[in-house]
Each structure stands twice: as structure tokens, then as C-alpha cells.
Design a protein around this motif. Sequence first.
Motif, PDB file in Angstrom:
ATOM      1  N   UNK C  87       0.984  -1.156  -0.091  1.00  0.00           N
ATOM      2  CA  UNK C  87      -0.206   0.019   0.094  1.00  0.00           C
ATOM      3  C   UNK C  87       0.612   1.231  -0.279  1.00  0.00           C
ATOM      4  N   UNK C  88       2.152   1.255   0.608  1.00  0.00           N
ATOM      5  CA  UNK C  88       2.443   2.055   0.741  1.00  0.00           C
ATOM      6  C   UNK C  88       3.600   2.638  -0.380  1.00  0.00           C
ATOM      7  N   UNK C  89       3.932   2.103  -1.283  1.00  0.00           N
ATOM      8  CA  UNK C  89       4.452   1.868  -2.256  1.00  0.00           C
ATOM      9  C   UNK C  89       3.536   2.155  -3.285  1.00  0.00           C
ATOM     10  N   UNK C  90       2.434   2.134  -3.521  1.00  0.00           N
ATOM     11  CA  UNK C  90       0.850   2.263  -4.337  1.00  0.00           C
ATOM     12  C   UNK C  90       0.994   3.961  -3.635  1.00  0.00           C
ATOM     13  N   UNK C  91       0.623   4.302  -2.441  1.00  0.00           N
ATOM     14  CA  UNK C  91       0.629   5.702  -2.103  1.00  0.00           C
ATOM     15  C   UNK C  91       1.286   6.852  -2.508  1.00  0.00           C
ATOM     16  N   UNK C  92       3.137   6.061  -3.193  1.00  0.00           N
ATOM     17  CA  UNK C  92       4.053   6.802  -3.434  1.00  0.00           C
ATOM     18  C   UNK C  92       4.035   7.435  -5.148  1.00  0.00           C
ATOM     19  N   UNK C  93       3.682   6.288  -5.734  1.00  0.00           N
ATOM     20  CA  UNK C  93       3.202   6.763  -6.928  1.00  0.00           C
ATOM     21  C   UNK C  93       2.870   6.934  -7.661  1.00  0.00           C
ATOM     22  N   UNK C  97       2.446   9.864  -9.843  1.00  0.00           N
ATOM     23  CA  UNK C  97       1.452  10.053 -11.366  1.00  0.00           C
ATOM     24  C   UNK C  97       1.326  11.198 -10.962  1.00  0.00           C
ATOM     25  N   UNK C  98       0.430  12.291 -10.199  1.00  0.00           N
ATOM     26  CA  UNK C  98      -0.272  12.848  -9.797  1.00  0.00           C
ATOM     27  C   UNK C  98       0.689  14.571 -10.541  1.00  0.00           C
ATOM     28  N   UNK C  99       1.839  14.529  -9.696  1.00  0.00           N
ATOM     29  CA  UNK C  99       3.006  15.256 -10.304  1.00  0.00           C
ATOM     30  C   UNK C  99       3.545  15.196 -11.651  1.00  0.00           C
TER      31      UNK C  99
ATOM     32  N   UNK D 113      -0.772  -0.775 -13.752  1.00  0.00           N
ATOM     33  CA  UNK D 113      -1.476   0.585 -12.788  1.00  0.00           C
ATOM     34  C   UNK D 113      -0.695   2.112 -12.925  1.00  0.00           C
ATOM     35  N   UNK D 114       0.085   2.405 -13.342  1.00  0.00           N
ATOM     36  CA  UNK D 114       1.279   3.399 -13.110  1.00  0.00           C
ATOM     37  C   UNK D 114      -0.117   3.844 -14.404  1.00  0.00           C
ATOM     38  N   UNK D 115      -1.022   3.698 -15.113  1.00  0.00           N
ATOM     39  CA  UNK D 115      -1.983   4.077 -16.078  1.00  0.00           C
ATOM     40  C   UNK D 115      -3.013   4.258 -15.124  1.00  0.00           C
TER      41      UNK D 115
END
Lengths: 122, 122, 122, 122
Positions: C87-93, C97-99, D113-115
Motif C-alpha cells: 500500500x505504501x508503494x502505491x501511495x508513493x506512486x 503520477x499526479x505530479x 497500475x501506473x496508467x
Amino acid sequence: MLMKLDFGSDVPIYQQIRNQIVNAIASEKLLPGDKIPAIRVMADEAGVNMMTVNKAYALLKQEGYIKSERRGGTVVAEEFGKGGLGEGLRERLRVIASEARLAAVSEEEFIKLCGKLYRGEI
Amino acid sequence: MLMKLDFGSDVPIYQQIRNQIVNAIASEKLLPGDKIPAIRVMADEAGVNMMTVNKAYALLKQEGYIKSERRGGTVVAEEFGKGGLGEGLRERLRVIASEARLAAVSEEEFIKLCGKLYRGEI
Amino acid sequence: MLMKLDFGSDVPIYQQIRNQIVNAIASEKLLPGDKIPAIRVMADEAGVNMMTVNKAYALLKQEGYIKSERRGGTVVAEEFGKGGLGEGLRERLRVIASEARLAAVSEEEFIKLCGKLYRGEI
Amino acid sequence: MLMKLDFGSDVPIYQQIRNQIVNAIASEKLLPGDKIPAIRVMADEAGVNMMTVNKAYALLKQEGYIKSERRGGTVVAEEFGKGGLGEGLRERLRVIASEARLAAVSEEEFIKLCGKLYRGEI
DNA sequence: GTGGTCTAGACCACA
DNA sequence: GTGGTCTAGACCACG
């Protein structure tokens, strides 16, 4: 007297108005004796509160750049303080010179820019 | 690194600290790589709160003038942005030039002052 | 195992070391079973304190990327957690992605970059 | 604007707030021009100190995501820096890609996931 | 010992 | 009512 205001700037709006009027006088777009827009008019045009314009005018009056007419209007003053460069102005200028130097602006470039701004060429 | 602070001024204390450090770097009283005082030390010396100094340092860091070394200490950066004169700097300079002109400072005097400040002579 | 460390970064040094080792394993510059430099050696080469390297190794060990050999050395682990994306990795990703999106990077560009980084091509 | 904060996390609270606002903008839950909660309001809602929220907003402002309106209120900026992916962002992404690969996430899964994150679907 | 973070207050300038 | 500034403490991560 079109004001270009940046509401996102960290410079207060009344200061921006004050600055632009000082610039206009220095570059002779406003001459001594010229009438300055009424507070209400300027506020409407610029889309700001009347209190804000009032504050800018009060500041300009206190600095001697403008003065109230007997009839109610406000005009550019005939004479300005001949006091030379105040200490405050010098310190502000010093910081700018420092920043310019550290931004790799050469002395020649800097001097040239100062001259152009003084003469109102840009 | 003695700070001369004016607590009555309308320019924030953290800005005054920032300005004096920029001046010190520009006048080569502080050289690239030089260590600047620890936040707590500077706060004690200047008689202000740690957080205020912290804010000044954060600003300087963001502007690229200094950087934290991660092994204790903060130092003057080795390289500064060579971006030339930003638009903001020019507008600040324009207002000062206007004020000088209206204070009856001649172009020659003004230019001479700009040069001296740039070279750090005064 | 040349570490490129940025002492001015806001990323802790031990994290930078940890990250570069993880990158080296993922890009197969370090293979399972390969020996990792002794703490003292790495500390000397990188010019950092032994405690810092120790902290990086401890973190990597706890995460399962490396393990201590019976003889005293440290090697890349043979098996890594197959737990999938935490979950932590996903939030960092998500933040990245937002940036990227707000930096006007197109979806195609972003996806392409993600693929290249995954495959270790850049 | 409900903030989900993890007070036990090693990522600073002001960063968590910053990240969630960036995510909200990217996923268009916050549109350019939208007002974001006053510092005090957000501080109350999130159960943190005003200064912490202040720091988050200051960071967002510095990054160009939001701007203070000088007439009360802070709004999402109309234009963001179109600078593309910075070097810092790439390195952060590289570490995540490495971790994903070592967690046995396939390239296909990772790309998918990135997408999804880019498009704000999850 | 350094900077980074956070708290719980307070006062002020601006609009 | 808003953000900006400042204070006087405190704890923690880092090296």
C-alpha cells in the motif's frame, strides 16, 4: 491610468497602486497638476475595494507625491521632496544590486539597466 | 555574522536576515563553501526565535544561495542560478529609480550609486 | 559499487545508499549471492560515517534485500518478498503520477518512462 | 477536503497534506480556481496545528500548485509549470520501479497500475 | 550538535 | 475573516 494588478503577488495591492502611480509620475505620463482619478472611479476600474485605493492615495499624499485640491479632487504635487536618496531607499537598492550580481548580471549590464529605468526608456 | 535588525520595520525579520546574508555573499564577506551560523546560534545572537531564523534559511535555500549539508551545518552554495535579472527584480528596481528621480537625484548620481553598491564599495 | 551521494539533498544519506543498492539489484548489476562491500570499505569509498552505511544495510536486511553470511560477509538475498505492491508503494506512486500529470506529461510518455525504468533501460 | 493523516508515519504531516492536495488537483476533484479551505479551517478539521497547514500551503505555493489571492482565500492555480518530468521525480520513480520489480510485480501489472493511477481511476 | 518538525498560543496587515 | 509573522517551548532524525 490603467492599473495592472497581480492579486497573487506578495506585494500588497495598495502598494502596487502606489508604485504604478509613482512610476507614472517619474516617467512623466502624469505631470504636476494633473488630476488623478477619484477613489471610487479607480476602485471600479481596478476591481478593488475603495478602502484599498484610499490607502494608496493616503500613502502617496503622506510621501508628498500628490495632494488634495481645495475643490475635492486630487492632483499630482508641483514639487517633490529634494531630500536625495533616503537611507531606506539605499538599502533596498543594495539588496537588488546584490541579487543582480549573484544572478551573474555584469556591472555593465546592471548600470545600463539602471540608466534605462531612470530615464523611463523601458 | 552580526545581524542588524530593525524590529520596528515593516519588512519582516526573516527577510532582513535573508537580505543581509545575500549582501554578505555578494560582497564576498561570505564565500562559496563558507559555513553560516547554526540556526540556534544565529537566533541567540540576533535575539530572535529559532523559527524566524529557520524561515530565513529556508528562503535562502529555496533561492539557491545556501544549502544544508546533511552532516551538520549550512553552507554558502558553490553555484548560483545564472538566470539573469528576473522580472520581479526589474520591477522593484523600476520603482526605486522612479523614487530617486522624483527625489531630485540626478541620473549621474544614481548611476554612480548603483555602481558602488554593485561593487560593494559602500 | 560507486555511490553517487548528494549531501545537499533532503533525502537522508542512508536512504540514498539503500536506494542505489535496490536499483543495482533490480537492474541486475548486483545478482543474488553477490557480495556487498564491507561497511568499513563502503564508508571509506563514499566518504561517510560507518554508522550511516550500517543503517542502510540494516534497512536493506530488514526489507529482505540482503542477508548476512555465516562467515561475516553480506550478500544479496536469493529470494525477495513476492508480496506484490504494498500500500505504501502505491501511495508513493500515486503522488508521482499526479505530479507528472500536472507537469503536463502525457499518459503515453509517463507509461513509456515507467516501462523503461522497470526494465532498467535508463 | 477530508485529510487522511497518519501521525505515525515518517513522512511529515505537512507533506501528507501537500500530497493529498496534489492528488486532488490531478484527479480533478479540485479544479483550477477552486478555493481551498482556510488554514485555520483545515487545521481544525485535520486536528493539527495551524503552522503545519501553513507549511503545506507554503510548499504548494512555492511549487506553483496554488496561490494566495490577497483578498482572502487561497485557490488552485490556473496554470501549472509545464516543465515536464524533473530529474528528482525520475529518480523517485526509478526506486519505485525497482522495488516493484523485486516484489515480483510483472512489467505488465506495473504498467497497468501506473496508467490507472495517472488517470485517477484508483 | 545539527536541522526538521510540531504545538499552542498571539498579534498584525490586508481587503 | 484571511494569510503572514512571531514567540517559546518541545521532540525527533540524522550523522
